[in-house]
Design an enzyme around this catalytic site. Structure first.
Site, mmCIF file in Angstrom:
data_model
loop_
_atom_site.group_PDB
_atom_site.id
_atom_site.type_symbol
_atom_site.label_atom_id
_atom_site.label_comp_id
_atom_site.label_asym_id
_atom_site.label_seq_id
_atom_site.Cartn_x
_atom_site.Cartn_y
_atom_site.Cartn_z
ATOM 1 N N ALA A 65 0.867 -1.177 0.000
ATOM 2 C CA ALA A 65 0.000 0.000 0.000
ATOM 3 C C ALA A 65 0.906 1.230 0.000
ATOM 4 O O ALA A 65 2.081 1.154 0.370
ATOM 5 C CB ALA A 65 -0.909 -0.004 1.220
ATOM 6 N N GLY A 108 -0.353 -4.908 0.994
ATOM 7 C CA GLY A 108 -1.648 -4.738 0.329
ATOM 8 C C GLY A 108 -1.724 -5.441 -1.011
ATOM 9 O O GLY A 108 -2.792 -5.877 -1.436
ATOM 10 N N GLU A 111 -2.504 -8.973 -0.218
ATOM 11 C CA GLU A 111 -3.903 -9.021 0.227
ATOM 12 C C GLU A 111 -4.859 -8.888 -0.959
ATOM 13 O O GLU A 111 -5.911 -9.535 -0.999
ATOM 14 C CB GLU A 111 -4.149 -7.915 1.250
ATOM 15 N N GLU A 131 4.070 -5.892 7.032
ATOM 16 C CA GLU A 131 3.560 -4.744 7.793
ATOM 17 C C GLU A 131 4.184 -4.602 9.172
ATOM 18 O O GLU A 131 4.362 -3.488 9.676
ATOM 19 C CB GLU A 131 2.026 -4.843 7.935
#
Length: 264
Positions: A65, A108, A111, A131
Site C-alpha cells: 500500500a 496490500g 492481500e 507490515e
C-alpha cells in the site's frame, strides 16, 4: 472511462484489469482501489463477460500500500472513515476473479491477490506481509485470508517475521494454484479465464458462491446451501442445454455466457 492507475481490456468474454502505477511498483493508493472497483463494476454489469483477471507488471503485481498516503493518518479519523473499507468490495464480486501475479505481491498487494478466487503466478513471484516492519499489521484481510489459504503456522511466521515466500513455496502451500514461466503467465491465465467464460454464467457464479460458503458456515449448513442451489439451477435453460449436449455428444452452446438473459 479515463483510467489513471489501471488499464482495462476485454476479449473473448474476459475482462482484464492491469494495475498501472509503474513508478510506484503498483503500490495501492486510494485512487487505484477506486478505479479497480469501477472497472469491476463495469465488468460485472456486462453480460458478455464471464470471467475477470487482475494483473500487474512483470516486476510487481503490487508492492504494497502507498505508505506516503498513510504516514500522517490518525485514529479516530481512519476509524470513522473506515479506512481500507473500499477494498472489501473487490472480494465481494460475484463473477470469478483470477489474480495473475508476477514479481512482488507484498502487503496490500498480497492481500489484493488473496481477495481473488485463485492465484496463478510467475516463477519470479514473491509474496509477503511485511507490515510488522512498519509497526503495524495487515489491514485488508491479510491475517484472515492468508491463514485460511495456507494455515496458522505459516501465516503466523510470515506475518511476524516479514519473510517473503517464493513461487515454489507458494504453490506447495496452496497459496497459488500453478506457477508458470514469467513470459507465459498472462497467456496461461487468460486461457483459463476464457475456458471459464465459455461456461454457463449461472453455473459458474453458483459454484463461486457455494465454495465461498464453505468458509462461512458449518458443513451441514454448507451442504444444505449447495443442495438448494443445485436444485435451483434446473430452472435455467443452460442446464437443459448442457445435459442435452452431453447426451447428444456435442459441445454445449450456453446462452447466459453469451449475453442473453433468458426466462423460462
Amino acid at each position: 472511462m479515463q483510467w489513471q492507475t489501471i488499464l482495462l481490456q476485454q476479449h473473448k468474454g474476459v475482462g482484464l484489469i492491469t494495475l498501472n502505477r509503474p513508478h510506484a511498483l503498483n503500490a495501492l493508493n486510494n485512487q487505484l482501489i477506486i478505479e479497480i472497483n469501477q472497472a469491476l463494476d463495469l465488468l460485472e454489469k456486462d453480460p458478455t463477460i464471464g470471467c475477470m483477471v487482475l494483473t500487474g507488471s512483470e516486476k510487481a503485481f503490487a508492492a504494497g500500500a502507498d505508505i506516503k498516503e498513510m504516514l500522517d493518518l490518525s485514529f479516530p479519523q481512519i476509524y470513522l472513515d473506515d479506512f481500507f473499507s473500499l477494498a472489501d468490495r473487490i472480494a465481494q464480486r460475484r463473477k470469478p476473479l483470477i489474480a495473475a501475479v508476477s514479481g512482488y505481491a507484498l502487503g496490500g498487494g498480497c492481500e489484493l491477490a488473496l481477495m481473488c478466487d485463485f492465484i496463478y503466478c510467475a516463477d519470479n513471484a514473491k509474496f509477503g506481509l511485511p507490515e510488522v516492519s512498519l509497526g503495524v499489521l495487515p489491514g485488508i484481510g491479510g491475517t484472515q485470508r492468508l491463514t485460511l489459504a495456507i494455515g496458522k503456522a505459516k501465516a503466523m511466521e510470515m506475518c511476524l517475521t516479514a519473510r517473503q515466500m517464493d513461487a515454489q513455496e507458494a504453490e506447495q502451500t496452496g497459496l497459488v494454484v500453478r506457477v508458470f514461466p514469467a513470459e507465459q503467465l498472462l497467456a496461461q491465465t487468460l486461457q483459463a479465464a476464457e475456458k471459464i467464460a465459455e461456461k454457463s454464467l449461472t453455473a459458474v457464479m453458483m459454484i463461486k458462491e457455494s465454495i465461498n460458503r464453505a468458509f462461512e458456515v458449518s458443513l451441514a449448513e454448507g451442504l444444505r446451501f449447495e443442495r438448494r442451489i443445485f436444485h435451483s439451477v434446473f430452472a435455467d435453460a443452460d442446464q437443459k442445454e448442457g445435459m442435452r449436449a452431453f447426451v447428444d455428444k456435442r459441445p454445449a452452446q450456453f446462452t447466459s455466457a453469451k449475453g442473453h438473459h433468458h426466462e423460462t
